[in-house]
Each structure stands twice: as structure tokens, then as C-alpha cells.
Design a protein around this motif. Structure first.
Motif, PDB file in Angstrom:
ATOM      1  N   ASN A 164       0.853  -1.194   0.000  1.00 19.06           N
ATOM      2  CA  ASN A 164       0.000   0.000   0.000  1.00 19.06           C
ATOM      3  C   ASN A 164       0.883   1.236   0.000  1.00 19.06           C
ATOM      4  O   ASN A 164       2.111   1.135   0.104  1.00 19.06           O
ATOM      5  CB  ASN A 164      -0.979   0.004   1.190  1.00 19.06           C
ATOM      6  N   SER A 165       0.277   2.390  -0.115  1.00 19.23           N
ATOM      7  CA  SER A 165       1.033   3.641  -0.291  1.00 19.23           C
ATOM      8  C   SER A 165       1.362   4.340   1.016  1.00 19.23           C
ATOM      9  O   SER A 165       2.067   5.354   1.014  1.00 19.23           O
ATOM     10  CB  SER A 165       0.231   4.607  -1.171  1.00 19.23           C
ATOM     11  N   THR A 166       0.870   3.828   2.146  1.00 19.63           N
ATOM     12  CA  THR A 166       0.944   4.566   3.403  1.00 19.63           C
ATOM     13  C   THR A 166       1.920   3.991   4.420  1.00 19.63           C
ATOM     14  O   THR A 166       2.524   4.724   5.195  1.00 19.63           O
ATOM     15  CB  THR A 166      -0.441   4.609   4.073  1.00 19.63           C
ATOM     16  N   GLY A 167       2.023   2.658   4.470  1.00 17.88           N
ATOM     17  CA  GLY A 167       2.791   2.009   5.523  1.00 17.88           C
ATOM     18  C   GLY A 167       1.915   1.427   6.607  1.00 17.88           C
ATOM     19  O   GLY A 167       2.403   0.767   7.530  1.00 17.88           O
ATOM     20  N   LEU A 168       0.602   1.649   6.519  1.00 22.05           N
ATOM     21  CA  LEU A 168      -0.321   0.984   7.426  1.00 22.05           C
ATOM     22  C   LEU A 168      -0.336  -0.512   7.135  1.00 22.05           C
ATOM     23  O   LEU A 168       0.027  -0.943   6.043  1.00 22.05           O
ATOM     24  CB  LEU A 168      -1.738   1.549   7.255  1.00 22.05           C
ATOM     25  N   ALA A 169      -0.772  -1.301   8.094  1.00 23.05           N
ATOM     26  CA  ALA A 169      -0.993  -2.718   7.819  1.00 23.05           C
ATOM     27  C   ALA A 169      -2.251  -2.847   6.965  1.00 23.05           C
ATOM     28  O   ALA A 169      -3.234  -2.122   7.173  1.00 23.05           O
ATOM     29  CB  ALA A 169      -1.161  -3.476   9.134  1.00 23.05           C
ATOM     30  N   ASN A 170      -2.242  -3.747   6.011  1.00 24.71           N
ATOM     31  CA  ASN A 170      -3.429  -3.938   5.174  1.00 24.71           C
ATOM     32  C   ASN A 170      -4.654  -4.311   6.008  1.00 24.71           C
ATOM     33  O   ASN A 170      -5.787  -4.019   5.626  1.00 24.71           O
ATOM     34  CB  ASN A 170      -3.168  -5.011   4.119  1.00 24.71           C
ATOM     35  N   SER A 171      -4.409  -4.960   7.152  1.00 27.61           N
ATOM     36  CA  SER A 171      -5.530  -5.345   8.017  1.00 27.61           C
ATOM     37  C   SER A 171      -6.255  -4.129   8.584  1.00 27.61           C
ATOM     38  O   SER A 171      -7.393  -4.243   9.064  1.00 27.61           O
ATOM     39  CB  SER A 171      -5.028  -6.233   9.166  1.00 27.61           C
ATOM     40  N   ASP A 172      -5.609  -2.964   8.529  1.00 29.07           N
ATOM     41  CA  ASP A 172      -6.238  -1.724   9.022  1.00 29.07           C
ATOM     42  C   ASP A 172      -7.104  -1.045   7.961  1.00 29.07           C
ATOM     43  O   ASP A 172      -7.770  -0.045   8.262  1.00 29.07           O
ATOM     44  CB  ASP A 172      -5.163  -0.730   9.469  1.00 29.07           C
ATOM     45  N   LEU A 173      -7.072  -1.565   6.734  1.00 27.59           N
ATOM     46  CA  LEU A 173      -7.728  -0.863   5.633  1.00 27.59           C
ATOM     47  C   LEU A 173      -9.145  -1.346   5.352  1.00 27.59           C
ATOM     48  O   LEU A 173      -9.758  -0.912   4.384  1.00 27.59           O
ATOM     49  CB  LEU A 173      -6.879  -1.008   4.359  1.00 27.59           C
ATOM     50  N   SER A 174      -9.650  -2.251   6.188  1.00 27.36           N
ATOM     51  CA  SER A 174     -11.028  -2.728   6.089  1.00 27.36           C
ATOM     52  C   SER A 174     -11.309  -3.287   4.691  1.00 27.36           C
ATOM     53  O   SER A 174     -10.608  -4.179   4.242  1.00 27.36           O
ATOM     54  CB  SER A 174     -11.999  -1.584   6.443  1.00 27.36           C
ATOM     55  N   ASP A 175     -12.286  -2.750   4.003  1.00 30.91           N
ATOM     56  CA  ASP A 175     -12.661  -3.258   2.678  1.00 30.91           C
ATOM     57  C   ASP A 175     -11.854  -2.609   1.556  1.00 30.91           C
ATOM     58  O   ASP A 175     -12.174  -2.810   0.374  1.00 30.91           O
ATOM     59  CB  ASP A 175     -14.157  -2.997   2.422  1.00 30.91           C
ATOM     60  N   HIS A 176     -10.843  -1.835   1.905  1.00 30.93           N
ATOM     61  CA  HIS A 176     -10.105  -1.075   0.890  1.00 30.93           C
ATOM     62  C   HIS A 176      -8.701  -1.625   0.648  1.00 30.93           C
ATOM     63  O   HIS A 176      -7.824  -0.890   0.180  1.00 30.93           O
ATOM     64  CB  HIS A 176     -10.010   0.391   1.314  1.00 30.93           C
TER      65      HIS A 176
END
Length: 433
Positions: A164-176
Motif C-alpha cells: 500500500n502507499s501509506t505504511g499501514l498494515a493492510n488489516s487496518d484498511l477494512s474493505d479497501h
């Protein structure tokens, strides 16, 4: 009394041994509590220190440096400009509205310029701004992630994975979760890969430092503050972490990544890039970075090792065919400098790499015929971020060589013909015996 005399003698011996110790023994090394770290010369890419630097770890918001690079590249090629505007879609808005994520607070149905979004991302580490820029450039974050991985390969990065473009964990992105990536995936970069990305960002787009070194900025009617506390003259107690010359680059934090930081500082003509990964606190990432910078600036100095016009003994000329001269002298076209550790000034030599083993006349004065590369001959191997990336300068001719006239070339060819024929005859006679 005897104890006093013994203590005095031991003290004098310690002082004497210190004064007589060679510079390379006295040179202070560095230790860091970061799980992984690296320090490099921002000009040459030479690695000055590394610890577990090839271990791939979650980089948290240091990921955004790749987003920054691709934004700068899109501006350079004219796809967008700083004044291009975009609105915030539902996805970045949902991230911006979540108080658990760092953010400046975005509004929908409003135009934001690329400049304002970039500043929110680079200065305040805003996640929604990163996603909005990714969508603007590539249409979707999934397509942007493809660009991120392709650019990483192009830049020579190793031990990385962008999801992803942010560095967040994908698990934090919900349905996105970006298309093509997994819901349980994280971005990964080693300290070396992160430093490679920072090296290219700093050198390819110096303007990035003008923004990353900004203490505060105005965004949508509010003042946003830089998370990089090492920038000199930060407000309040943050000023305690200030370090001379720091003007970037990117902090990061997630639960899995811990506290991370890619820093860069310039003092005089020397610029360093450092990366620390998985430190225990916000304060620790800056303390560990300061240790690396102290080591780099105290123990290394940029020095001219070979002047322009230097000629290597035994390799000062190159053969020339079809010319009025059989050889032409060569020299370094520019001075060769490097960041050198104390006591290692004599640990470098030159290695020539020629385009062709023999030149063909005519040859012009100052013509580039190859490269002169710096070779480290000290203890161990001096690594560089870029494969084959040791400092080098053009190898050029000192004079010109005119092409020989047709008569002399003909005589030469005739001589070669009879010479070859005579050699063949001699070889034949030898074979009889």
C-alpha cells in the motif's frame, strides 16, 4: 604510599598509550540499540556503518518516501503539477475520519492541490493524503502499488515489498485493501533498501528536502507540525532533539514496525543518510540516529583522493591504431573525492575501465575513453548501496592523435602482410623439425 605510587604509574601508562595509539585504533566505533540500522554517504552511496541492514522489516510510514518519489516523478514528466487539484474519495476519507490514524482531517467535495496533499503527507505523515495522491497518479491504490514495486526494482532496491502507499498494515484498511495484495500483508523494507530509496529521493529530487525539513505548515486553515523532532529549532521541548543540519526525511510507527526513522543531515559539504528500524520509542529513534550522525561526522571527512589530471603509474597510456602516434596518454578528467575514515587516507587506489582496449585515430584531446573508479584497499570490504556504485570519474585523453595519411597506412599494411607471411613461413619450417 605504595598503592598511591602504583595508581599513579598505571594512570601515566594509560595516558601514554592513548597518546601513542595510531589514529585508526583511537577511532571511535558506534553501537545502536535499533534492531536494524545503516549509515551512508549521501553523495557516493558508500555504506559507513550497518547492523542487520538486509533484514526486511515493516517500515511503517517510511513507506511514504516511495509515494513521494513517484509524485515528484509525475510532476517532472508533466503528468501532474503542484497546482493540480483533486477531491478526496470515500476510501481516503474513511481513513482520515478514523482518529486512530495520524491525519490532518480531510473534507470531501473540496479541491486539494497536489502541493497541499504532499505537504500533509511529508510533514505530518497523513495517510489519507498519501492515498489521495496514489489515486490521482494511478487511478487506484492497487495500480499505484504496482508502480511502487516496479520503481523499487528500477532503483536497485533489494529486500522490499510494497502492498500500500501509506505504511499501514493492510488489516487496518477494512474493505479497501489494494487489489493484488493480501488482507494480512504489510509493507516490508530492509534498512539498506530504505536507505537506497532515500538516496535516490535526495539526489534525484532535492526539492523533497525543502518540504521534509519544514517545521510547520498551514493546511486547510490549521497548522500542522513535523514529526521529525531532529529538525533544528523545533518548538518547546522538541528542540532538545534538534541536530545540526537535519532537514529530513521520514518518521514511522506501527505496532509491528515499532518506531522507525530515516534521517538525513548536511554539515559543510558532507551529507549523511541514516535509517533506524524497530526502536522502543519516538525519543529512541532520534537518539539512535544522533549516535549514527555523530559517528559519521566525527570519524569521516570528505577528501580529494586523486586530483583532476592524475595518471596511474604503469597505465598512463592507451594504444592507438591508424594514427601518427601509437599511443595516447590518459588521465582523470575530474578530481575523485570520497568520505574517508580517520587513518584510512592511503587505503584507496584507482581502477581503470576502458571502453575499448585500442583506440582508432583520429583521437581528440579530452576524449572520454573510459572511467577511473575508486577502489578501497583497507580492512574488509567497503560496500555501496548501488551495485558497482563506487565513486568514479571520466578517463580522458591528454592530447589528440591525428589519423595517419594513406601512404603510411598502406606501408603499414604491406609491412604487416609480409611480417605475417614471414612468421607463417618460420612456423612452417619449425614444424618440419
Amino acid at each position: 604510599m605504595q598503592r598511591w605510587k602504583t595508581a599513579l604509574i598505571l594512570t601515566l601508562l594509560v595516558i601514554a598509550s592513548t597518546l601513542l595509539a595510531p589514529a585508526d585504533i583511537m577511532a571511535r566505533e558506534v553501537e545502536t540499540e535499533a534492531e536494524s540500522a545503516i549509515l551512508v554517504d549521501a553523495d557516493t552511496g558508500d555504506i559507513l556503518f550497518q547492523k542487520e541492514a538486509e533484514q526486511a522489516l515493516p517500515p511503517a510510514s517510511m513507506t511514504k518516501m516511495m509515494t513521494e518519489y513517484l509524485v515528484m516523478e509525475a510532476i517532472e514528466d508533466g503528468s501532474i503539477s503542484w497546482d493540480t487539484t483533486t477531491e478526496i474519495s470515500d476510501y481516503p476519507y474513511s481513513i482520515s475520519a478514523d482518529p486512530s490514524f495520524s491525519g490532518v482531517g480531510m473534507t470531501q467535495n473540496k479541491d486539494y492541490t497536489v502541493r497541499s496533499l504532499y505537504e500533509a503527507m511529508a510533514i505530518n505523515s497523513d495517510n489519507a493524503a498519501s492515498i489521495a495522491l496514489a489515486e490521482l497518479i494511478a487511478g487506484s491504490e492497487g495500480e499505484f502499488v504496482k508502480m511502487m514495486n516496479e520503481k523499487a526494482e528500477e532503483l536497485g532496491m533489494e529486500d522490499y515489498k510494497f502492498v500500500n502507499s501509506t505504511g499501514l498494515a493492510n488489516s487496518d484498511l477494512s474493505d479497501h485493501v489494494p487489489e493484488g495484495t493480501g488482507a494480512d500483508e504489510n509493507n516490508l523494507m530492509s534498512a539498506k533498501a530504505t536507505a537506497t530509496l532515500a538516496y535516490h529521493l535526495v539526489n534525484d529530487y532535492p526539492q523533497a528536502l525543502e518540504i521534509s525539513g519544514t517545521r510547520t505548515a498551514e493546511f486547510d486553515g490549521q497548522t500542522i507540525q513535523n514529526w521529525n523532532w531532529m529538525i533544528p529549532d523545533m518548538p518547546g521541548y522538541l528542540s532538545d532533539f534538534g541536530y545540526e543540519g537535519v532537514d529530513g526525511l521520514k518518521t514511522g510507527y506501527t505496532e509491528k514496525a515499532g518506531n522507525t526513522f530515516t534521517g538525513t543531515a548536511k554539515q559543510g559539504e558532507q551529507r549523511l543518510i541514516s535509517v533506524v528500524m524497530k526502536t522502543d520509542s519516538r525519543e529512541a529513534r532520534f537518539r539512535e540516529t544522533a549516535k549514527l550522525f555523530d559517528y559519521g561526522f566525527d570519524q569521516f571527512e570528505t577528501k580529494e583522493l586523486f586530483a583532476a589530471g592524475h595518471q596511474k603509474k604503469g597505465e598512463s597510456s592507451v594504444p592507438v591504431s591508424k594514427g601518427k602516434e601509437d599511443n595516447v596518454s590518459v588521465e582523470t578528467g575530474k578530481a575523485l573525492s570520497a568520505m574517508v575514515k580517520q587513518g584510512e587516507e592511503d587505503s584507496y587506489s584507482l581502477e581503470y575501465s576502458l571502453k575499448e582496449e585500442e583506440l582508432t585515430a583520429p583521437v581528440e584531446s579530452g576524449q572520454k575513453v573510459g572511467e577511473a573508479k575508486l577502489v578501497y584497499e583497507g580492512e574488509g570490504k567497503k560496500a555501496n548501496l548501488i551495485e558497482g556504485g563506487a565513486p568514479s570519474v571520466p578517463l580522458v585523453t591528454t592530447t589528440g592523435v591525428e589519423k595517419s595519411n594513406w601512404f603510411m597506412l598502406t606501408l603499414g599494411n604491406v609491412g604487416n602482410f609480409f611480417g605475417n607471411m614471414f612468421t607463417g613461413a618460420v612456423d612452417t619450417v619449425k614444424s618440419w623439425f
